[in-house]
Motif scaffolding. Sequence first.
Motif, PDB file in Angstrom:
ATOM      1  N   VAL A 446       0.837  -1.204   0.000  1.00 42.85           N
ATOM      2  CA  VAL A 446       0.000   0.000   0.000  1.00 42.85           C
ATOM      3  C   VAL A 446       0.867   1.246   0.000  1.00 42.85           C
ATOM      4  O   VAL A 446       0.595   2.224  -0.733  1.00 42.85           O
ATOM      5  CB  VAL A 446      -0.952  -0.014   1.218  1.00 42.85           C
ATOM      6  CG1 VAL A 446      -1.548   1.369   1.449  1.00 42.85           C
ATOM      7  CG2 VAL A 446      -2.065  -1.016   0.996  1.00 42.85           C
ATOM      8  N   LEU A 447       1.917   1.259   0.817  1.00 44.19           N
ATOM      9  CA  LEU A 447       2.786   2.436   0.861  1.00 44.19           C
ATOM     10  C   LEU A 447       3.444   2.685  -0.492  1.00 44.19           C
ATOM     11  O   LEU A 447       3.565   3.829  -0.945  1.00 44.19           O
ATOM     12  CB  LEU A 447       3.853   2.253   1.944  1.00 44.19           C
ATOM     13  CG  LEU A 447       3.339   2.191   3.392  1.00 44.19           C
ATOM     14  CD1 LEU A 447       4.508   1.979   4.347  1.00 44.19           C
ATOM     15  CD2 LEU A 447       2.579   3.438   3.761  1.00 44.19           C
ATOM     16  N   ARG A 448       3.850   1.619  -1.160  1.00 43.02           N
ATOM     17  CA  ARG A 448       4.454   1.778  -2.490  1.00 43.02           C
ATOM     18  C   ARG A 448       3.428   2.318  -3.492  1.00 43.02           C
ATOM     19  O   ARG A 448       3.746   3.169  -4.333  1.00 43.02           O
ATOM     20  CB  ARG A 448       4.998   0.445  -2.970  1.00 43.02           C
ATOM     21  CG  ARG A 448       6.132  -0.113  -2.130  1.00 43.02           C
ATOM     22  CD  ARG A 448       6.693  -1.358  -2.770  1.00 43.02           C
ATOM     23  NE  ARG A 448       7.668  -2.029  -1.902  1.00 43.02           N
ATOM     24  CZ  ARG A 448       8.462  -3.001  -2.317  1.00 43.02           C
ATOM     25  NH1 ARG A 448       8.407  -3.410  -3.578  1.00 43.02           N
ATOM     26  NH2 ARG A 448       9.306  -3.575  -1.496  1.00 43.02           N
ATOM     27  N   ALA A 449       2.201   1.807  -3.419  1.00 44.67           N
ATOM     28  CA  ALA A 449       1.157   2.263  -4.354  1.00 44.67           C
ATOM     29  C   ALA A 449       0.855   3.741  -4.149  1.00 44.67           C
ATOM     30  O   ALA A 449       0.653   4.490  -5.118  1.00 44.67           O
ATOM     31  CB  ALA A 449      -0.103   1.420  -4.166  1.00 44.67           C
ATOM     32  N   ILE A 450       0.829   4.192  -2.890  1.00 46.14           N
ATOM     33  CA  ILE A 450       0.567   5.602  -2.610  1.00 46.14           C
ATOM     34  C   ILE A 450       1.727   6.460  -3.090  1.00 46.14           C
ATOM     35  O   ILE A 450       1.522   7.560  -3.643  1.00 46.14           O
ATOM     36  CB  ILE A 450       0.301   5.804  -1.106  1.00 46.14           C
ATOM     37  CG1 ILE A 450      -1.068   5.203  -0.743  1.00 46.14           C
ATOM     38  CG2 ILE A 450       0.360   7.283  -0.726  1.00 46.14           C
ATOM     39  CD1 ILE A 450      -1.376   5.224   0.737  1.00 46.14           C
ATOM     40  N   GLU A 451       2.950   5.993  -2.912  1.00 45.29           N
ATOM     41  CA  GLU A 451       4.100   6.713  -3.465  1.00 45.29           C
ATOM     42  C   GLU A 451       3.934   6.931  -4.961  1.00 45.29           C
ATOM     43  O   GLU A 451       4.150   8.031  -5.481  1.00 45.29           O
ATOM     44  CB  GLU A 451       5.382   5.915  -3.213  1.00 45.29           C
ATOM     45  CG  GLU A 451       6.051   6.150  -1.884  1.00 45.29           C
ATOM     46  CD  GLU A 451       7.483   5.662  -1.899  1.00 45.29           C
ATOM     47  OE1 GLU A 451       8.339   6.356  -1.329  1.00 45.29           O
ATOM     48  OE2 GLU A 451       7.758   4.601  -2.485  1.00 45.29           O
ATOM     49  N   ARG A 452       3.550   5.889  -5.655  1.00 44.21           N
ATOM     50  CA  ARG A 452       3.413   5.985  -7.118  1.00 44.21           C
ATOM     51  C   ARG A 452       2.267   6.906  -7.505  1.00 44.21           C
ATOM     52  O   ARG A 452       2.399   7.741  -8.406  1.00 44.21           O
ATOM     53  CB  ARG A 452       3.166   4.596  -7.702  1.00 44.21           C
ATOM     54  CG  ARG A 452       4.332   3.634  -7.528  1.00 44.21           C
ATOM     55  CD  ARG A 452       4.108   2.367  -8.330  1.00 44.21           C
ATOM     56  NE  ARG A 452       4.104   2.640  -9.752  1.00 44.21           N
ATOM     57  CZ  ARG A 452       3.733   1.777 -10.691  1.00 44.21           C
ATOM     58  NH1 ARG A 452       3.317   0.581 -10.338  1.00 44.21           N
ATOM     59  NH2 ARG A 452       3.784   2.094 -11.962  1.00 44.21           N
ATOM     60  N   ALA A 453       1.122   6.761  -6.821  1.00 47.87           N
ATOM     61  CA  ALA A 453      -0.065   7.530  -7.195  1.00 47.87           C
ATOM     62  C   ALA A 453       0.138   9.023  -6.988  1.00 47.87           C
ATOM     63  O   ALA A 453      -0.372   9.844  -7.764  1.00 47.87           O
ATOM     64  CB  ALA A 453      -1.272   7.038  -6.395  1.00 47.87           C
ATOM     65  N   THR A 454       0.882   9.388  -5.947  1.00 45.95           N
ATOM     66  CA  THR A 454       1.058  10.809  -5.633  1.00 45.95           C
ATOM     67  C   THR A 454       2.386  11.366  -6.125  1.00 45.95           C
ATOM     68  O   THR A 454       2.652  12.557  -5.947  1.00 45.95           O
ATOM     69  CB  THR A 454       0.974  11.018  -4.108  1.00 45.95           C
ATOM     70  OG1 THR A 454       2.026  10.281  -3.468  1.00 45.95           O
ATOM     71  CG2 THR A 454      -0.377  10.549  -3.568  1.00 45.95           C
ATOM     72  N   ASP A 455       3.225  10.522  -6.758  1.00 38.04           N
ATOM     73  CA  ASP A 455       4.551  10.948  -7.205  1.00 38.04           C
ATOM     74  C   ASP A 455       5.365  11.569  -6.065  1.00 38.04           C
ATOM     75  O   ASP A 455       6.041  12.582  -6.241  1.00 38.04           O
ATOM     76  CB  ASP A 455       4.444  11.952  -8.354  1.00 38.04           C
ATOM     77  CG  ASP A 455       4.038  11.261  -9.642  1.00 38.04           C
ATOM     78  OD1 ASP A 455       4.159  10.019  -9.719  1.00 38.04           O
ATOM     79  OD2 ASP A 455       3.580  11.965 -10.556  1.00 38.04           O
ATOM     80  N   ALA A 457       8.129  10.622  -3.153  1.00 37.60           N
ATOM     81  CA  ALA A 457       9.041   9.642  -2.570  1.00 37.60           C
ATOM     82  C   ALA A 457       9.159   9.870  -1.070  1.00 37.60           C
ATOM     83  O   ALA A 457       9.431  10.977  -0.630  1.00 37.60           O
ATOM     84  CB  ALA A 457      10.413   9.746  -3.226  1.00 37.60           C
ATOM     85  N   LEU A 458       8.948   8.826  -0.288  1.00 37.89           N
ATOM     86  CA  LEU A 458       9.010   8.912   1.169  1.00 37.89           C
ATOM     87  C   LEU A 458      10.108   7.995   1.689  1.00 37.89           C
ATOM     88  O   LEU A 458      10.155   6.817   1.334  1.00 37.89           O
ATOM     89  CB  LEU A 458       7.670   8.495   1.788  1.00 37.89           C
ATOM     90  CG  LEU A 458       6.438   9.302   1.382  1.00 37.89           C
ATOM     91  CD1 LEU A 458       5.194   8.704   2.024  1.00 37.89           C
ATOM     92  CD2 LEU A 458       6.596  10.764   1.770  1.00 37.89           C
ATOM     93  N   GLU A 459      10.963   8.527   2.525  1.00 38.07           N
ATOM     94  CA  GLU A 459      11.984   7.722   3.179  1.00 38.07           C
ATOM     95  C   GLU A 459      11.470   7.389   4.579  1.00 38.07           C
ATOM     96  O   GLU A 459      11.609   8.174   5.520  1.00 38.07           O
ATOM     97  CB  GLU A 459      13.300   8.497   3.260  1.00 38.07           C
ATOM     98  CG  GLU A 459      14.431   7.692   3.881  1.00 38.07           C
ATOM     99  CD  GLU A 459      15.670   8.537   4.093  1.00 38.07           C
ATOM    100  OE1 GLU A 459      16.553   8.087   4.833  1.00 38.07           O
ATOM    101  OE2 GLU A 459      15.737   9.641   3.516  1.00 38.07           O
ATOM    102  N   LEU A 460      10.839   6.257   4.705  1.00 38.80           N
ATOM    103  CA  LEU A 460      10.187   5.877   5.948  1.00 38.80           C
ATOM    104  C   LEU A 460      11.219   5.675   7.055  1.00 38.80           C
ATOM    105  O   LEU A 460      12.175   4.920   6.893  1.00 38.80           O
ATOM    106  CB  LEU A 460       9.395   4.587   5.747  1.00 38.80           C
ATOM    107  CG  LEU A 460       8.406   4.188   6.848  1.00 38.80           C
ATOM    108  CD1 LEU A 460       7.281   5.200   6.944  1.00 38.80           C
ATOM    109  CD2 LEU A 460       7.850   2.801   6.559  1.00 38.80           C
TER     110      LEU A 460
END
Length: 550
Positions: A446-455, A457-460
């Motif tokens: 889910v976190l990867r999908a949200i990264e892609r959808a919103t363009d 990049a998050l460094e968790l």
Amino acid sequence: MENQQTPASDADGAAVDHVRIFDTTLRDGEQAPGFSMDRRAKLRMAQMLEALGVDVLEAGFPQASPDDFAAVAQIAQSLRTTTACALARCVPGDIDTAARALVGARHARIHVFLSTSPLHREHKLGMSRQQVLDATGAGVERALQLAHEVEFSAEDAMRTEPEFLAEVFSIAAGAGASTLNAPDTVGYLTPDEIAERFAYLLAHVRRERHVVFSSHCHDDLGLAVANSLAAVGAGARQVECTINGIGERAGNAALEEIVMAMKVRGALLRTDTRIDTRKLFPASRLLAELTGQAVPRNKAIVGANAFAHESGIHQHGMLKHRGTYEIMRPEDVGITGTRLVLGKHSGRAALRARLEALGHAPDEAALDALFARFKALADKKREIHDDDLDALARGHDPEATGPWRLLRLDTSAHLGAGASASVRLAHEDGREVAEAALGDGPVDAVLRAIERATDTALELTRFQIQAVGAGGDAQGEARLAARHAEREWNGHGLSTDIVEAAAQAALAIVNRIERQHPRERNPVSQSPRGHAAPSPAIRAAGAARKESSP
């Protein structure tokens, strides 16, 4: 076998005695209802306990079951620096089984026990005083032939006649026991009584100088830690305890509380341990994960509220000097830092400090208006989060969503084959975006999908999930922290579905980033297979999930 420690000294040069930490989380703690662990979980916990620095690890009661035998054997073989210990009744079969389980240990201790109180002698054992003395000597002698060292425990010692207890311990020491444990099996005595009893035993038990007295206190009256420290003050140099204080009935003395009491009050107690206190919080959280039993929020040292402050008076003091309301540093027990919780009890000083940390610098008039709106919101919500404050500072409704909203979320996970997730998001500008991704688990996907959808990049950097309330329908609360544009951002989500809670927390971070830096979003790189290539911290989500509280 003699196992003396060289006395240390404190800053003033005064002698400081070493106190052994005997951990029984995997024996006395694990046998309590609701805390059982499988063999793999026990091994993970044992590895953590050795890293923590416990002197002796009681791995289990091998005679109890074949699985317990196998767990003790596996743990004994894995330990490098910690003494492996197995429990046995004072009967040949138990002792022989314990010895076989410990055969691969680098240093093995057999812990034999026998009840000594009148109540137990009559109703549990049906044995006379002389029979108890004979069984004690025979049991210790047999164990000493099969292990490097022997500990003898007089079960229900504190309700045993003092003179008879001293005689039992003298027999055990004469037979070769190097540790004599006087447990308060039912948590009955007070600290003054415990201190008096240990002083009596030290004065009346015939023994060699190297023999160590040990305390094992239960918490039936809430006195286990206090009683353990009283025993140490009277001369005991081993304390038997468990992580989070788990154990029979109300539990055992809590390891983390005993250790930190010695650390914080070292000048008074003149004792220390070899525990790496920075690993106390990780050990506590690992045990909670393995047992499925959450740590109470108000638990001393390792509870969620141990270093959290909501009261405005306390927050104002903490902002001036942390010593006003904290007697130890959270970093010393493995917690990242103090948390000033913003809620209905918080004051202006804490609100201003958090707003400034989020990049807002209101003047006094603006702060007055913000504070009034903050208090109104705090009456509706249990805790005010960073995204709420951002919205307040910008004059928006903090309970409104956006700019991104979650419209749909689907996940699928397969044993041994990872997981997939798809999300559909709506933006306040009218766009709708759908994306899918693969991950190590549903939350990772889910976190990867949200990264892609919103363009974006998050460094968790941090990921925690805990239950809010009890029962199968309890809500899950997700807290994320991620770095973006050289800043750390926090997000919070709440849902009966923990995957959705994590998605909401991630979106809260994305929304805050976009509101403050609408042109600084970094596109997520694409892998040749068309899936988002995760950032290093997203790949570390699996490891971060180990911080989760059930």
